[in-house]
Design a protein around this motif. Structure first.
Motif, PDB file in Angstrom:
ATOM      1  N   SER A 216       0.840  -1.191   0.000  1.00  0.00           N
ATOM      2  CA  SER A 216       0.000   0.000   0.000  1.00  0.00           C
ATOM      3  C   SER A 216       0.882   1.250   0.000  1.00  0.00           C
ATOM      4  O   SER A 216       2.065   1.211   0.375  1.00  0.00           O
ATOM      5  N   ALA A 217       0.303   2.358  -0.437  1.00  0.00           N
ATOM      6  CA  ALA A 217       1.049   3.613  -0.465  1.00  0.00           C
ATOM      7  C   ALA A 217       1.517   4.003   0.932  1.00  0.00           C
ATOM      8  O   ALA A 217       2.622   4.529   1.109  1.00  0.00           O
ATOM      9  N   GLU A 218       0.691   3.725   1.951  1.00  0.00           N
ATOM     10  CA  GLU A 218       1.058   4.079   3.321  1.00  0.00           C
ATOM     11  C   GLU A 218       2.286   3.305   3.781  1.00  0.00           C
ATOM     12  O   GLU A 218       3.217   3.876   4.363  1.00  0.00           O
ATOM     13  N   ASN A 219       2.295   1.992   3.537  1.00  0.00           N
ATOM     14  CA  ASN A 219       3.424   1.182   3.993  1.00  0.00           C
ATOM     15  C   ASN A 219       4.688   1.451   3.186  1.00  0.00           C
ATOM     16  O   ASN A 219       5.794   1.417   3.734  1.00  0.00           O
ATOM     17  N   LEU A 220       4.557   1.737   1.893  1.00  0.00           N
ATOM     18  CA  LEU A 220       5.741   2.073   1.102  1.00  0.00           C
ATOM     19  C   LEU A 220       6.289   3.442   1.505  1.00  0.00           C
ATOM     20  O   LEU A 220       7.500   3.668   1.468  1.00  0.00           O
ATOM     21  N   THR A 221       5.408   4.359   1.908  1.00  0.00           N
ATOM     22  CA  THR A 221       5.885   5.645   2.437  1.00  0.00           C
ATOM     23  C   THR A 221       6.674   5.435   3.726  1.00  0.00           C
ATOM     24  O   THR A 221       7.724   6.061   3.942  1.00  0.00           O
ATOM     25  N   LEU A 222       6.194   4.524   4.589  1.00  0.00           N
ATOM     26  CA  LEU A 222       6.941   4.203   5.800  1.00  0.00           C
ATOM     27  C   LEU A 222       8.278   3.562   5.463  1.00  0.00           C
ATOM     28  O   LEU A 222       9.293   3.827   6.124  1.00  0.00           O
ATOM     29  N   ALA A 223       8.308   2.700   4.436  1.00  0.00           N
ATOM     30  CA  ALA A 223       9.571   2.086   4.025  1.00  0.00           C
ATOM     31  C   ALA A 223      10.564   3.152   3.571  1.00  0.00           C
ATOM     32  O   ALA A 223      11.764   3.071   3.875  1.00  0.00           O
ATOM     33  N   ALA A 224      10.069   4.169   2.849  1.00  0.00           N
ATOM     34  CA  ALA A 224      10.949   5.265   2.425  1.00  0.00           C
ATOM     35  C   ALA A 224      11.460   6.045   3.630  1.00  0.00           C
ATOM     36  O   ALA A 224      12.634   6.434   3.689  1.00  0.00           O
ATOM     37  N   LEU A 225      10.586   6.280   4.607  1.00  0.00           N
ATOM     38  CA  LEU A 225      10.992   6.974   5.832  1.00  0.00           C
ATOM     39  C   LEU A 225      12.083   6.193   6.568  1.00  0.00           C
ATOM     40  O   LEU A 225      13.090   6.755   7.024  1.00  0.00           O
ATOM     41  N   ILE A 226      11.883   4.863   6.659  1.00  0.00           N
ATOM     42  CA  ILE A 226      12.870   4.009   7.325  1.00  0.00           C
ATOM     43  C   ILE A 226      14.195   4.030   6.569  1.00  0.00           C
ATOM     44  O   ILE A 226      15.278   4.155   7.161  1.00  0.00           O
ATOM     45  N   ALA A 227      14.137   3.910   5.236  1.00  0.00           N
ATOM     46  CA  ALA A 227      15.366   3.930   4.433  1.00  0.00           C
ATOM     47  C   ALA A 227      16.104   5.252   4.611  1.00  0.00           C
ATOM     48  O   ALA A 227      17.338   5.282   4.681  1.00  0.00           O
ATOM     49  N   SER A 228      15.354   6.362   4.695  1.00  0.00           N
ATOM     50  CA  SER A 228      15.987   7.661   4.898  1.00  0.00           C
ATOM     51  C   SER A 228      16.699   7.722   6.243  1.00  0.00           C
ATOM     52  O   SER A 228      17.827   8.217   6.343  1.00  0.00           O
ATOM     53  N   GLY A 229      16.041   7.201   7.295  1.00  0.00           N
ATOM     54  CA  GLY A 229      16.672   7.203   8.618  1.00  0.00           C
ATOM     55  C   GLY A 229      17.924   6.348   8.659  1.00  0.00           C
ATOM     56  O   GLY A 229      18.947   6.737   9.250  1.00  0.00           O
ATOM     57  N   VAL A 230      17.888   5.178   8.015  1.00  0.00           N
ATOM     58  CA  VAL A 230      19.061   4.300   7.980  1.00  0.00           C
ATOM     59  C   VAL A 230      20.201   4.965   7.214  1.00  0.00           C
ATOM     60  O   VAL A 230      21.357   4.961   7.655  1.00  0.00           O
ATOM     61  N   ALA A 231      19.882   5.556   6.055  1.00  0.00           N
ATOM     62  CA  ALA A 231      20.918   6.212   5.253  1.00  0.00           C
ATOM     63  C   ALA A 231      21.553   7.372   6.004  1.00  0.00           C
ATOM     64  O   ALA A 231      22.760   7.613   5.900  1.00  0.00           O
ATOM     65  N   ARG A 232      20.760   8.108   6.770  1.00  0.00           N
ATOM     66  CA  ARG A 232      21.327   9.218   7.549  1.00  0.00           C
ATOM     67  C   ARG A 232      22.295   8.703   8.601  1.00  0.00           C
ATOM     68  O   ARG A 232      23.336   9.316   8.867  1.00  0.00           O
ATOM     69  N   HIS A 233      21.988   7.561   9.228  1.00  0.00           N
ATOM     70  CA  HIS A 233      22.922   6.974  10.185  1.00  0.00           C
ATOM     71  C   HIS A 233      24.250   6.634   9.521  1.00  0.00           C
ATOM     72  O   HIS A 233      25.318   6.797  10.114  1.00  0.00           O
ATOM     73  N   TYR A 234      24.188   6.153   8.273  1.00  0.00           N
ATOM     74  CA  TYR A 234      25.413   5.763   7.574  1.00  0.00           C
ATOM     75  C   TYR A 234      26.195   6.961   7.057  1.00  0.00           C
ATOM     76  O   TYR A 234      27.280   6.776   6.490  1.00  0.00           O
ATOM     77  N   ASP A 235      25.649   8.159   7.192  1.00  0.00           N
ATOM     78  CA  ASP A 235      26.334   9.379   6.781  1.00  0.00           C
ATOM     79  C   ASP A 235      26.645   9.305   5.278  1.00  0.00           C
ATOM     80  O   ASP A 235      25.736   9.178   4.480  1.00  0.00           O
ATOM     81  N   TYR A 236      27.930   9.369   4.896  1.00  0.00           N
ATOM     82  CA  TYR A 236      28.280   9.305   3.481  1.00  0.00           C
ATOM     83  C   TYR A 236      28.581   7.880   3.015  1.00  0.00           C
ATOM     84  O   TYR A 236      28.841   7.667   1.828  1.00  0.00           O
TER      85      TYR A 236
END
Length: 747
Positions: A216-236
């Protein structure tokens, strides 16, 4: 007969004895094999080996060490997940043949502790050196690897301390670290999210698998939010996201869904949730088909309803320090601070004064005749229109020592261009406050800018005098300031290079507000993974989590913001195909460069109308103005095959690919060992303003500048004609008045 019988009995007895011995050997062999298998099972994971080229750890391909003494260092990342067993430094260096080998040496240090030294032999100037680095000297975090030289060319004591023949060059391209390590078990506490699981010191890259309850669009939006948070932890650090309905072994997994789904998902692994209230987070060791992988984690993000799951996802994406120390948590509220447009990592706000301490430039002292300089780095918004007739204000507070020659100076360099040399001409030294420098704004550019401070410190010495350099120093204090003037936000698009700069225009609001990811086929794992990889890329470029970016697959006509469209060519909407630089709605209009002009000038293009296909192993990245909203942007990622679409999303994470992207049309060929990139500027330009919305009048005049100039000319002519008419009327009125006065006098 008895003898024969005796012989037979002896043979039988002998055979029985042999069988017993053989049986004993088999039992012992089986026992040993069992012990060996038990030992192998009880052993930790097999040690892994990785080769880290030093070029990957520094922007410089060569370290140059000069004068009679010099030192330089680089940072070695060591992840907390590594249990290091062995480290070997393979070093390639070339030294001058003018030096005296017995008096010249190279010292290698780890965190300022010498671990090896070697003479610089002029008979063997090109050398390869292998050094065993004691693992106990490497701690989790960033470790300083230093190279220090003592270089002499004379035994008389009378020598130029910075003679041209005193040099040693260390090749970062040909040098490397060979590391053997095992993975430590994952701590079963949520604080490991911030420092252990998603560690930017993970080398060379990281892989994370995301599992959603549905598409669903809601769950894929959450997946994008999670991916963004993980990527920010990894910095560059590069991180690649995968999407699957089941757990993927060998990598960290994150599963997102409501409680009912989560209990059903965990049941086959005999894992259970705690008391779920509000948003819920829990970390497990990764379950596998053969048991449990303690070196990787399964992170559960759940809640009773979708709002609770979103709250848990927001909490997960923002855990940034070692709290909580428990395996699970319940989240009941989440508040984000107000987000200003054009925020993000190291972005300067206009007309605001920043001290150097805020800009990560602490008070620094440069000492000796050949001190290493220091850089101050910051970013300007990607759509800033840098005007040419203004100045940035640099105010320095610094001190320098006595005994220096009047030729000593501080060099101020802006983006590689020398802008100012500050004289240090007082032999007694000086403490200077509020030294003001006006830096012309045309030295700066949107994106990353670097102001470098280099030192030229010359001692006041006569020939053959003893060289003492402790009094040669410059200290720049962290209360020095920088102010950048206000500039308009107005930029010409399409420019895909701005996407690689900081995710613009989708990060105009740093949290992704007003931006949409449109999936033409949400059931495709490859398309979803490509979307998550792009979200991670933009997050790392801008340094801010995309907490408000949306994922959807409904009609685009009512969306007024910027859109990223991801899908294969077959499912791409016809409206966008017709608007794209290739015009692929029915037939393709393919541009072929004929002659390329000066740098940054649009190439001369020939166009071929054809029915064709992109083909296997290639992907397209395009950018153009939205047909639904003036001043807004559509960007498409597409390929003929879903596997190629996934490869395209992963190719965009490659720094070499990013450096070759510009214009509005990029063709990426997924060749090995390196990707092949073709970038062009094909379509029409358009303008976007501070909020992205531009009136159709502004857009028309910007797209057709000759109309603007014509209207401006007509306006000037109209004003001139109006002035002429007014002057003529004034003159006529004046003559009439004079004539009336004359008639009155006659009367």
């Amino acid at each position: 007969m008895e003898l024969s019988l005796h012989t037979d009995n002896s043979r039988n007895a002998t055979n029985s004895t042999l069988r017993q011995k053989a049986s004993g050997r088999k039992n012992r062999t089986g026992f040993l094999l069992g012990c060996l298998l038990g030992l192998l099972v009880s052993l930790p994971a097999m040690a892994e080996e990785i080769l880290i080229p030093l070029q990957k750890l520094t922007p410089h391909s060569l370290i140059k060490l000069k004068c009679i003494g010099d030192e330089a260092s680089i940072e070695i990342p060591v992840s907390e997940r590594w249990n290091i067993k062995k480290v070997t430094l393979n070093l390639h260096y070339i030294s001058s043949i003018s030096m005296i080998g017995d008096l010249s040496q190279l010292v290698i240090k780890i965190n300022d502790v010498p671990i090896a030294q070697v003479k610089l032999n002029p008979l063997m100037p090109d050398a390869l050196l292998a050094v065993n680095v004691p693992p106990q000297y490497l701690k989790p975090g960033y470790n300083k690897l230093s190279f220090a030289v003592a270089q002499r060319y004379s035994t008389t004591g009378c020598e130029n301390p910075c003679a041209p023949g005193l040099w040693t060059n260390i090749s970062m391209q040909d040098s490397s670290l060979q590391v053997e390590y095992e993975l430590n078990p994952v701590p079963l506490k949520l604080s490991s999210i911030a420092k252990f699981l998603f560690d930017p010191k993970t080398y060379p890259e990281a892989h994370v698998n995301i599992i959603t309850e549905d598409r669903s669009a809601e769950n894929l939006t959450l997946a994008a939010l999670i991916a963004s948070g993980v990527a920010r932890h990894y910095d560059y650090r590069k991180v690649t996201f995968g999407v699957s309905p089941q757990i993927k072994s060998g990598v960290d997994n994150i599963v997102i869904g409501r409680t009912a789904f989560m209990q059903q998902f965990l049941e086959p692994f005999q894992l259970s949730l705690g008391a779920v209230k509000g948003g819920y987070l829990k970390v497990f060791p990764l379950p596998t088909a053969s048991g449990t992988d303690n070196a990787h984690a399964l992170v559960v993000i759940s809640g009773e309803n979708f709002d609770h799951v979103k709250m848990a996802a927001l909490t997960f994406s923002n855990i940034s320090f070692a709290y909580p120390g428990t395996q699970e948590l319940n989240a009941f509220e989440f508040q984000m601070p107000e987000v200003a447009s054009y925020g993000g990592r190291d972005v300067l706000a206009a007309n605001k004064t920043y001290d150097f301490k805020t800009l990560n430039f602490p008070t620094s002292t440069f000492q000796g005749m050949n001190p290493t300089g220091k850089e101050l780095s910051f970013r300007l918004p990607a759509d800033m229109l840098v005007l040419q007739n203004r100045s940035a204000k640099l105010t320095l507070n610094f001190a320098y020592g006595s005994g220096g020659r009047e030729s000593s100076a501080i060099h101020v360099v802006v983006n590689g261009i020398s802008a100012r040399a500050i004289p240090l001409n007082d032999k007694n030294g000086h403490f200077i406050q509020n030294y003001q420098i006006d830096l012309p704004t045309y030295l700066f550019k949107p994106g990353t800018n670097v102001i470098s401070f280099g030192m030229e410190l010359h001692p006041e010495l006569k020939e053959c005098e003893l060289t003492l350099t402790n009094n040669l120093f410059v200290s720049i204090f962290d209360n020095s300031t920088l102010t950048f003037p206000d500039m308009p936000h107005f930029v010409e698009l399409p420019k895909l290079e701005l996407l690689m700069l900081n995710g613009f225009p989708f990060t105009r609001w740093p949290d992704g507000y007003d931006s949409l990811i449109y999936l033409t086929d949400p059931s495709s794992n490859e398309a979803v993974a490509a979307a998550l990889n792009l979200v991670g890329l933009m997050t790392q470029k801008n340094g801010f989590p995309l907490l408000n970016i949306r994922v959807g697959f409904q009609s685009l006509e009512n969306w007024k913001g910027d859109v990223i469209v991801i899908g294969d060519q077959r499912t791409m909407p016809d409206t966008l195909k017709a608007k794209s630089p290739l015009h692929t709605s029915n037939t393709s209009l393919i541009p072929y460069p004929v002659v390329r002009g000066w740098q940054n000038e649009t190439a001369t293009l020939a166009h071929s109308r054809q029915i064709s296909a992109l083909g296997e192993g290639s992907g397209l990245l395009m950018q153009f103005e939205s047909p639904f909203q003036v001043g807004r942007t559509i960007m498409t990622l597409s390929a003929d095959d879903p596997a190629d679409l996934l490869s395209l999303g992963e190719a965009l994470l490659d720094p070499e690919v990013q450096g070759q992207i510009y214009g509005d049309l990029v063709l990426v060929e997924m060749t090995q060992p390196k990707f092949r990139v073709t970038s062009m500027m094909v379509g029409k330009t358009y303008a976007t303003g501070k909020q992205g919305d531009v009136s159709w009048i502004d857009s028309f005049l910007y797209s057709y500048p000759y109309v603007y100039h014509a209207l401006l000319g007509l306006l000037i002519l109209g004003l001139a004609f109006s002035v002429y008419v007014l002057l003529r009327r004034y003159r006529a009125t004046r003559k009439l008045g004079e004539a009336q006065k004359k008639e009155q006098k006659k009367e």
